[in-house]
Enzyme design. Structure first.
Site, PDB file in Angstrom:
ATOM      1  N   LYS A  36       0.840  -1.210   0.000  1.00  0.00           N
ATOM      2  CA  LYS A  36       0.000   0.000   0.000  1.00  0.00           C
ATOM      3  C   LYS A  36       0.870   1.254   0.000  1.00  0.00           C
ATOM      4  CE  LYS A  36      -0.465  -0.368   5.047  1.00  0.00           C
ATOM      5  NZ  LYS A  36      -1.318  -0.932   6.114  1.00  0.00           N
ATOM      6  N   TYR A 261      15.755  29.834   9.398  1.00  0.00           N
ATOM      7  CA  TYR A 261      14.624  30.559   9.991  1.00  0.00           C
ATOM      8  C   TYR A 261      14.678  30.488  11.514  1.00  0.00           C
ATOM      9  CZ  TYR A 261      12.176  30.821   5.495  1.00  0.00           C
ATOM     10  OH  TYR A 261      11.813  31.091   4.211  1.00  0.00           O
TER      11      TYR A 261
END
Ligand SMILES: *Cc1c(COP(=O)(O)O)cnc(C)c1O
Length: 369
Positions: A36, A261
């Site tokens: 999956k 940042y």
């Protein structure tokens, strides 16, 4: 997709893992890898030919994933975990027509499969999923006998298997798993003989031989990671994914200055900093900021400052002769490396599954030896 980021998937590692799992379950138990979500991010396109050759079937979550396998030319057993209930008739009919084994977990799922089988004029094969304690998909074990009877009285639908799924098979404490197993076993006499029985995910395949029954459904172990740190069996699985990038800049940053940042890391010495073009937009988790390392020329380069969307900074001060264009090993397939998937999962407070899915969905895959 970026042309400079590639997840390399090792064919020999996957073959090794399949061989390890096969030797654990023995030759009378079928091995059905769970593929999956694009093979947990490892890439169906590259892994399909390898797995098709060495597996006894495939398990997928979504109906369209099952149909994709048929499109690739796979004629063997395919089990679909989720029901096609909300898909349009074209998909529901195709599942029956293409002989995908569907999961029944409720009367309404049974009704829609029956209707599709009638439209197509072909018997639909189903496995019944029993909820023995996971509390997710599956008919509650107390109601299973009734649903089994309903399926067996539905001529267009053939019950070919029954299964359950464990909630805590990857934990030291086995009590909940054994309780689930007990509830599962109690239902088995109702289905009679000749029905495929299965329960084991990777954790149970590795650690709990009594859960193997007729087939096992390992996912993460096929790709070489342990489901959790509490797995006992020391089988040497080989992680099959590695990710490389290239340094796109190397610069000096003086003591007292910062990078990224929020200026969350301040360099305490004159440093050399490398910029790596990968970030959380590429599946490299932001909470690895100031925690993880990458490897350059075989040496650790700590991730410094915050991971941005498409780049991050690493400290290369202690690595000699670092240059723009050098290879950066972002994820290592060596299970003892500090930047292996399992360790990155620990650092990011998550599980290996989430690391491989996020990284894998964000970049191309290539099969390597
Ligand atoms: C995802 C899944 C698996 C595989 O789980 P792993 O922990 O990756 O081995 C097996 N069975 C079901 C029903 C699943 O949803």
């Amino acid at each position: 997709m970026k042309n400079y980021l590639t997840a390399s998937i090792s064919e020999s590692a996957v073959r090794h893992n399949i061989a390890v799992l096969r030797s654990l379950v023995g030759e009378n138990v079928k091995l059905c890898p769970v593929v999956k979500d694009d093979c947990f991010g490892h890439g169906m396109d590259v892994l399909y030919p390898v797995l098709a050759e060495c597996a006894d079937g495939f398990a997928v979550a979504a109906p369209l994933e099952a149909l994709e396998l048929r499109q690739k030319g796979y004629h063997g057993f395919i089990l679909c975990f989720l029901s096609a209930y909300f898909d349009d008739f074209a998909v529901q009919d195709e599942l029956v027509w293409q002989e995908i084994t569907q999961t029944v977990m409720s009367t309404s799922a049974l009704d829609s499969i029956q209707a599709a089988a009638k439209r197509v004029g072909k018997t639909a094969r189903v496995h019944l999923k029993v909820d023995t304690g996971m509390g997710r998909l599956g008919v509650p074990s107390e109601q299973a006998p009734q649903l089994i009877q309903q399926i067996q009285q539905t001529p267009e639908v053939e019950l070919t298997g029954i299964y359950t799924h464990f909630a805590t098979a990857d934990e030291h404490d086995r009590s909940a798993t054994f309780q689930q197993l007990e509830r599962f076993r109690a239902i088995l006499p109702v289905v009679g003989n000749g029905i495929m029985i299965h329960a084991a995910n990777s954790a149970a395949t590795l650690d709990l031989g009594e859960t193997h029954f007729d087939m096992v459904r390992p996912g993460i172990a096929v790709y070489g990671c342990k489901p959790s740190d509490e797995i006992m069996n020391p089988v040497g699985l080989k992680p099959c994914m590695s990710v490389k990038a290239k340094l796109i800049a190397v610069k000096r940053i003086s003591a007292g200055r910062s990078s990224g940042y929020g200026l969350t890391h301040t360099y305490n010495r004159d440093s050399r900093v490398g910029v790596v073009p990968i970030g959380y937009g590429d599946g490299y988790f932001r909470n690895l900021s100031n925690q993880a390392v990458v490897r350059i020329n075989g040496m650790d380069a700590p991730v410094r400052g915050r991971v941005s969307m498409d780049q991050m900074t690493v400290d290369v001060t202690d690595i000699p002769n670092v240059q723009v264009g050098d290879d950066v090993e972002v994820i290592s397939s060596d299970p003892s490396a500090p930047n292996c998937v399992e360790n990155l999962a620990r650092l990011a407070s998550t599980i290996p599954y989430e690391i491989t899915c996020h990284i894998g969905h964000s970049m191309r895959h290539e099969l390597v030896g």
